[in-house]
Design a protein around this motif. Structure first.
Motif, PDB file in Angstrom:
ATOM      1  N   GLY A 184     -14.140 -12.901  -6.509  1.00 14.78           N
ATOM      2  CA  GLY A 184     -13.046 -12.684  -5.566  1.00 14.78           C
ATOM      3  C   GLY A 184     -12.731 -11.239  -5.261  1.00 14.78           C
ATOM      4  O   GLY A 184     -12.182 -10.921  -4.195  1.00 14.78           O
ATOM      5  N   GLY A 185     -13.057 -10.333  -6.196  1.00 15.50           N
ATOM      6  CA  GLY A 185     -12.800  -8.923  -5.945  1.00 15.50           C
ATOM      7  C   GLY A 185     -13.458  -8.417  -4.675  1.00 15.50           C
ATOM      8  O   GLY A 185     -12.942  -7.502  -4.009  1.00 15.50           O
ATOM      9  N   HIS A 186     -14.608  -8.979  -4.322  1.00 12.51           N
ATOM     10  CA  HIS A 186     -15.282  -8.598  -3.075  1.00 12.51           C
ATOM     11  C   HIS A 186     -14.338  -8.750  -1.891  1.00 12.51           C
ATOM     12  O   HIS A 186     -14.225  -7.863  -1.034  1.00 12.51           O
ATOM     13  N   PHE A 187     -13.649  -9.873  -1.836  1.00 13.99           N
ATOM     14  CA  PHE A 187     -12.870 -10.212  -0.647  1.00 13.99           C
ATOM     15  C   PHE A 187     -11.524  -9.492  -0.650  1.00 13.99           C
ATOM     16  O   PHE A 187     -11.041  -9.074   0.405  1.00 13.99           O
ATOM     17  N   VAL A 188     -10.949  -9.315  -1.841  1.00 10.81           N
ATOM     18  CA  VAL A 188      -9.724  -8.519  -1.944  1.00 10.81           C
ATOM     19  C   VAL A 188     -10.001  -7.088  -1.504  1.00 10.81           C
ATOM     20  O   VAL A 188      -9.220  -6.484  -0.749  1.00 10.81           O
ATOM     21  N   ASP A 189     -11.107  -6.522  -1.958  1.00 14.67           N
ATOM     22  CA  ASP A 189     -11.445  -5.146  -1.595  1.00 14.67           C
ATOM     23  C   ASP A 189     -11.722  -5.003  -0.105  1.00 14.67           C
ATOM     24  O   ASP A 189     -11.291  -4.020   0.526  1.00 14.67           O
ATOM     25  N   THR A 190     -12.455  -5.971   0.467  1.00 14.71           N
ATOM     26  CA  THR A 190     -12.782  -5.886   1.901  1.00 14.71           C
ATOM     27  C   THR A 190     -11.507  -5.914   2.738  1.00 14.71           C
ATOM     28  O   THR A 190     -11.364  -5.144   3.709  1.00 14.71           O
ATOM     29  N   LEU A 191     -10.563  -6.767   2.382  1.00 13.12           N
ATOM     30  CA  LEU A 191      -9.292  -6.831   3.111  1.00 13.12           C
ATOM     31  C   LEU A 191      -8.502  -5.539   2.938  1.00 13.12           C
ATOM     32  O   LEU A 191      -7.908  -5.021   3.902  1.00 13.12           O
ATOM     33  N   SER A 192      -8.489  -4.982   1.726  1.00 11.31           N
ATOM     34  CA  SER A 192      -7.776  -3.725   1.491  1.00 11.31           C
ATOM     35  C   SER A 192      -8.410  -2.591   2.287  1.00 11.31           C
ATOM     36  O   SER A 192      -7.710  -1.710   2.812  1.00 11.31           O
ATOM     37  N   ALA A 193      -9.752  -2.595   2.375  1.00 14.82           N
ATOM     38  CA  ALA A 193     -10.433  -1.561   3.157  1.00 14.82           C
ATOM     39  C   ALA A 193     -10.074  -1.668   4.636  1.00 14.82           C
ATOM     40  O   ALA A 193      -9.903  -0.652   5.324  1.00 14.82           O
ATOM     41  N   TRP A 194      -9.962  -2.896   5.144  1.00 11.97           N
ATOM     42  CA  TRP A 194      -9.598  -3.078   6.557  1.00 11.97           C
ATOM     43  C   TRP A 194      -8.147  -2.665   6.806  1.00 11.97           C
ATOM     44  O   TRP A 194      -7.849  -1.911   7.735  1.00 11.97           O
ATOM     45  N   ILE A 195      -7.236  -3.140   5.977  1.00 14.39           N
ATOM     46  CA  ILE A 195      -5.804  -2.899   6.185  1.00 14.39           C
ATOM     47  C   ILE A 195      -5.422  -1.458   5.861  1.00 14.39           C
ATOM     48  O   ILE A 195      -4.534  -0.875   6.498  1.00 14.39           O
ATOM     49  N   GLY A 196      -6.094  -0.873   4.880  1.00 16.88           N
ATOM     50  CA  GLY A 196      -5.790   0.506   4.523  1.00 16.88           C
ATOM     51  C   GLY A 196      -4.670   0.644   3.517  1.00 16.88           C
ATOM     52  O   GLY A 196      -4.232   1.758   3.217  1.00 16.88           O
ATOM     53  N   HIS A 197      -4.204  -0.463   2.983  1.00 18.59           N
ATOM     54  CA  HIS A 197      -3.136  -0.457   1.987  1.00 18.59           C
ATOM     55  C   HIS A 197      -3.467  -1.490   0.913  1.00 18.59           C
ATOM     56  O   HIS A 197      -4.081  -2.516   1.191  1.00 18.59           O
ATOM     57  N   ALA A 198      -2.984  -1.227  -0.294  1.00 24.15           N
ATOM     58  CA  ALA A 198      -3.246  -2.125  -1.414  1.00 24.15           C
ATOM     59  C   ALA A 198      -2.316  -3.326  -1.369  1.00 24.15           C
ATOM     60  O   ALA A 198      -1.207  -3.254  -0.837  1.00 24.15           O
ATOM     61  N   PRO A 199      -2.732  -4.445  -1.942  1.00 21.00           N
ATOM     62  CA  PRO A 199      -1.829  -5.596  -2.053  1.00 21.00           C
ATOM     63  C   PRO A 199      -0.715  -5.310  -3.062  1.00 21.00           C
ATOM     64  O   PRO A 199      -0.936  -4.624  -4.063  1.00 21.00           O
ATOM     65  N   VAL A 200       0.469  -5.859  -2.781  1.00 20.89           N
ATOM     66  CA  VAL A 200       1.605  -5.649  -3.677  1.00 20.89           C
ATOM     67  C   VAL A 200       2.118  -6.962  -4.258  1.00 20.89           C
ATOM     68  O   VAL A 200       2.936  -6.954  -5.180  1.00 20.89           O
ATOM     69  N   GLU A 201       1.653  -8.082  -3.708  1.00 22.29           N
ATOM     70  CA  GLU A 201       2.076  -9.386  -4.215  1.00 22.29           C
ATOM     71  C   GLU A 201       0.991 -10.411  -3.947  1.00 22.29           C
ATOM     72  O   GLU A 201       0.343 -10.373  -2.900  1.00 22.29           O
TER      73      GLU A 201
ATOM     74  N   ILE B 154     -15.057   4.934  -3.676  1.00 26.79           N
ATOM     75  CA  ILE B 154     -13.828   4.154  -3.739  1.00 26.79           C
ATOM     76  C   ILE B 154     -13.002   4.732  -4.877  1.00 26.79           C
ATOM     77  O   ILE B 154     -13.511   4.912  -5.989  1.00 26.79           O
ATOM     78  N   SER B 155     -11.740   5.028  -4.628  1.00 25.03           N
ATOM     79  CA  SER B 155     -10.907   5.661  -5.646  1.00 25.03           C
ATOM     80  C   SER B 155     -10.663   4.716  -6.811  1.00 25.03           C
ATOM     81  O   SER B 155     -10.683   3.491  -6.664  1.00 25.03           O
ATOM     82  N   LEU B 156     -10.413   5.301  -7.993  1.00 28.53           N
ATOM     83  CA  LEU B 156     -10.116   4.499  -9.165  1.00 28.53           C
ATOM     84  C   LEU B 156      -8.840   3.690  -8.948  1.00 28.53           C
ATOM     85  O   LEU B 156      -8.728   2.546  -9.406  1.00 28.53           O
ATOM     86  N   ALA B 157      -7.878   4.261  -8.227  1.00 24.27           N
ATOM     87  CA  ALA B 157      -6.634   3.542  -7.946  1.00 24.27           C
ATOM     88  C   ALA B 157      -6.916   2.278  -7.144  1.00 24.27           C
ATOM     89  O   ALA B 157      -6.332   1.213  -7.403  1.00 24.27           O
ATOM     90  N   SER B 158      -7.826   2.364  -6.174  1.00 20.65           N
ATOM     91  CA  SER B 158      -8.169   1.197  -5.365  1.00 20.65           C
ATOM     92  C   SER B 158      -8.911   0.163  -6.200  1.00 20.65           C
ATOM     93  O   SER B 158      -8.638  -1.038  -6.107  1.00 20.65           O
ATOM     94  N   LEU B 159      -9.838   0.613  -7.032  1.00 28.86           N
ATOM     95  CA  LEU B 159     -10.575  -0.309  -7.899  1.00 28.86           C
ATOM     96  C   LEU B 159      -9.626  -1.035  -8.850  1.00 28.86           C
ATOM     97  O   LEU B 159      -9.752  -2.245  -9.074  1.00 28.86           O
ATOM     98  N   THR B 160      -8.684  -0.290  -9.398  1.00 24.90           N
ATOM     99  CA  THR B 160      -7.709  -0.882 -10.317  1.00 24.90           C
ATOM    100  C   THR B 160      -6.835  -1.892  -9.594  1.00 24.90           C
ATOM    101  O   THR B 160      -6.561  -2.991 -10.107  1.00 24.90           O
ATOM    102  N   SER B 161      -6.382  -1.521  -8.386  1.00 19.99           N
ATOM    103  CA  SER B 161      -5.525  -2.418  -7.602  1.00 19.99           C
ATOM    104  C   SER B 161      -6.244  -3.718  -7.274  1.00 19.99           C
ATOM    105  O   SER B 161      -5.682  -4.817  -7.410  1.00 19.99           O
ATOM    106  N   THR B 162      -7.502  -3.620  -6.846  1.00 15.64           N
ATOM    107  CA  THR B 162      -8.281  -4.814  -6.508  1.00 15.64           C
ATOM    108  C   THR B 162      -8.486  -5.698  -7.729  1.00 15.64           C
ATOM    109  O   THR B 162      -8.346  -6.924  -7.667  1.00 15.64           O
TER     110      THR B 162
END
Length: 733
Positions: free
Chosen positions: A591-608, A706-714
């Motif tokens: 699932g991380g693939h799809f969470v990351d792809t959406l975050s890359a498109w939106i430009g912001h990390a998920p919060v919920e 990809i930043s460590l913050a983004s990897l951690t968030s995903t």
């Protein structure tokens, strides 16, 4: 060490120098004394490998179906590359041996160094000088049993399981059709159990061998021979016929199954042990109400990873005869003199002669049914200690001299020396081909748990060295970057160990399976100051994805709504992906693939994160709320048709719409009209660009792609999906 291997694409059969396998927990490392050639199963595989691609397809229709499904999901180009990569690899041969324990893994302390053991398994008891064997596929050899005879134990267990499936009783009559190696052992077991036996085989020599072992009469399947056997049967049973018929023949003729119906009595049992055509003649089987049974290899436990790999035994009160107990029983019969196999030994040859031996068997130059490979043995007194001794266990080998081991570096910086831990199908088809072509990369060392996997990776991609010891890669001060492409449960540990050694790390998803693993990784980064981590979230690098996002643009309307439909499809029941206790859920693994792809498109990390699942657990929906107010839904479906395209991404917002169809077509709808772009070169999910970006970052000491913050968030959001499913509530990140 030496190992026999065959290239399934070309049919080439060779004896290779390979690294000694690692001694993993739950098993023992065994130095081979003798291994037995299965003149049925192995020769079928050897012959099949020499067929054309069309011939192979006809021989393995089950694999053809998988290829067809893969074409529908991944496209013809990617499917072809994977198929050829699989075919053009060395595969092992062998599954029955006797040897000496030279190293004991954690959890296998019931064995000791120096124990003489019989070992089983087509992934473990190979024609190789040393093999790692799990405990439930390994038994001690009783005193008085010669090692060359103990090497028959696996094939003996196959025959024994067939006899058990027939439930033959004292004084009954059995017919064995096919008197090859398995058939001969079935005859001996039945005679030892007080069952009268007749046999059928096309080779007169085998018929005489079975008669010498106690069969009443044996003949060929021609009219005269069958009539003779039938006459003996009728006389011995008062006209009833055989109580049991054991099919130990092979081939594509329906003759054995038709003959079985003729020789069997009313309501007899027909047990299939071999691999023969089974087009049952309905009238004959219906009129006699014949009971057709299958015998699955060595016995209960076969093909069950919990039993074979994890060592979880079946209680004897519920399953008396497991595959391990069958192995031990066969050896006990040898030790007690109730069974003999010395007459089945047709020849013993050094393992280095393997190519010649298989060639002679295939061509019919030699006859006989029981051929053994013998392995080099230390000299000295005939004691277990002597057998356990031997040369050092070489787990790391350099490449052959003819293989290039270095490439020139790039402009402005030196080359990146790369080590690989894991070289399975994904690494070999999606990552290594790109690295092997990169001028700024030197492929230094590849580490795998299986010896031949390292050999295949070295042969195809030019690694300077190959090993079965991951620490060789991690502790090499000359390696700049480590690729971790192993099973999911091991990722976080390997990443932490590589960071502690000062390496840059590329790890396939997932980065971690649990929050405590992620916490350990972040603690390691804080302690070492090394944050050079990249996760294989390749989709954000896919050309069609990046182009589609550019064409969609950043509309002034604010947040977007996105839906990612993933038709993950069904897995085979024995897939390691389904071991949730060790590897986590399927979604956690992918699932991380799809969470990351959406975050890359939106430009912001998920919060919920909120997650929901169908009542049968087959499909789940994960709803992600992002920091800018965007909403994204991931539908992860495992109950659909495997031929439906795997991935579809839809985005709406700012007066426009975008769709990515399985990384083969990208479409944007806007006020100016519909704009479609296609990938005519086939599906490209971004692996080439992803690897290039990582190598360049390492080479120039630049920030990771990809930043460590983004990897951690995903990673945190992916773990949260399972938490939300368990609690039934949203998880705030």
């Amino acid at each position: 060490m030496k190992q026999v291997a065959q290239n399934y694409r070309s049919g080439e059969l060779v004896v290779l120098d390979v690294p000694v396998p690692a001694c993993k927990p739950g098993g023992v490392l065994v130095r081979s004394l003798f291994s037995l050639i299965s003149t049925g199963t192995e020769m079928m595989k050897v012959t099949e490998a020499r067929l054309s691609l069309i011939g192979k397809a006809r021989a393995r229709p089950d694999q053809v179906r998988k290829v067809i499904d893969s074409v529908a999901q991944q496209g013809p180009v990617a499917t072809y590359k994977k198929a050829i990569n699989t075919l053009d690899s060395y595969t092992p041969l062998g599954y029955s041996l006797c040897g000496v324990v030279v190293e004991v893994g954690q959890g296998a302390e019931e064995f000791a160094v120096g124990d003489v053991v019989a070992a089983a398994g087509n992934e473990f008891a190979l024609h190789a000088e040393l093999n790692w064997v799990p405990t439930n596929l390994c038994v001690r050899v009783p005193e008085g049993v010669a090692p060359q005879h103990a090497a028959f134990a696996t094939v003996g267990a196959i025959a024994m399981q067939g006899v058990r499936r027939g439930e033959a009783q004292l004084g009954e009559m059995a017919c064995v059709i096919g008197l090859g190696l398995i058939g001969q052992l079935v005859v001996r077991l039945l005679v030892a159990a007080g069952v009268r036996v007749v046999g059928i085989d096309t080779v007169p020599q085998r018929c005489r061998m079975a008669e010498a072992a106690g069969a009443m009469a044996c003949a060929g399947p021609d009219g005269e021979g069958t009539a003779y056997v039938e006459q003996v049967l009728q006389a011995a049973t008062g006209g009833l016929g055989a109580d049991h018929v054991f099919l130990a023949a092979g081939g594509d003729s329906n003759g054995p199954v038709e003959l079985a119906a003729r020789l069997a009595r009313d309501r007899a049992r027909v047990v299939d042990i071999g691999k023969t055509k089974l087009d049952l003649p309905w009238n004959a089987y219906y009129e006699k109400e014949l009971d057709v049974r299958f015998s699955r290899s060595y016995g209960p436990g076969r093909y069950d990873d919990r039993y074979e790999l994890d060592g979880v035994d079946y209680p004897a009160g519920y399953v008396r005869w497991t595959e391990r107990r069958n192995l031990q029983c066969f050896l006990d019969l040898l030790a007690g003199g109730s069974l003999e196999v010395a007459s089945l030994v047709s020849g013993t040859r050094p393992v280095t002669d393997a190519a010649t031996v298989y060639g002679d068997l295939r061509d019919g130059t030699v006859t006989g049914i029981g051929y053994l490979f013998e392995y080099p043995q230390p000299t000295g007194d005939a004691t277990q200690a002597r057998y356990a001794a031997g040369p050092p266990l070489a787990r790391t080998l350099p490449a052959p001299a003819a293989t290039p081991s270095a490439r020139p570096g790039g402009v402005g910086a030196g080359p990146v020396r790369v080590g690989f831990i894991g070289a399975g199908s994904y690494a070999s088809s999606m990552l290594l081909p790109h690295l092997a072509k990169a001028p700024a990369v030197v492929l230094a060392t590849v580490a795998t748990t299986r010896s031949l996997s390292a050999v295949n990776a070295q042969r195809k991609f030019g690694f300077a060295a190959m090993t079965t010891d991951a620490d060789t890669v991690l502790q090499d001060p000359h390696i700049d970057a480590v690729f971790v492409v192993t099973r999911h449960h091991s990722h976080a540990d390997f990443v932490c160990r590589a960071l502690e050694q000062g390496k840059a790390v590329f790890v396939e998803k997932p980065l971690a399976l649990r929050q405590e693993q992620l916490d350990r990784l972040l603690e390691t980064v804080a302690r070492t100051g090394n944050d050079r981590v990249m996760v294989g979230f390749n989709r954000r690098f896919a050309p069609l994805f990046t182009d589609l996002r550019r064409r969609f643009g950043h509309h002034p309307g604010g947040p977007v709504s996105a839906r990612y439909l993933v038709n993950a499809g069904r897995l085979s029941p024995d897939s390691w992906y389904l071991d949730e206790e060790l590897e986590g859920s399927r979604f956690l693994g992918e699932g991380g693939h799809f969470v990351d792809t959406l975050s890359a498109w939106i430009g912001h990390a998920p919060v919920e994160v909120s997650a929901f699942q169908t009542s049968n657990g087959a499909d789940l929906h994960a709803v992600l709320r992002h920091a800018d107010g965007s909403l994204a839904t991931i539908t992860y479906a495992t109950d659909g048709d495997n031929r439906f395209p795997k991935e579809t991404l839809d985005v709406s917002g700012g007066g426009g719409n975008a769709r990515l169809d399985n990384f083969t077509r990208g479409t944007v709808w806007s006020r100016s009209g519909k704009d479609v772009k296609r990938s005519y070169a086939g599906q490209d999910k971004g692996q080439r660009a992803e690897v290039a970006a990582f190598v360049e970052a390492v080479r120039r000491s630049a920030p990771m792609p990809i930043s460590l913050a983004s990897l951690t968030s995903t990673t945190r959001a992916t773990i949260a999906v399972g938490e939300s499913l368990a609690s039934g509530r949203p998880v705030v990140l």
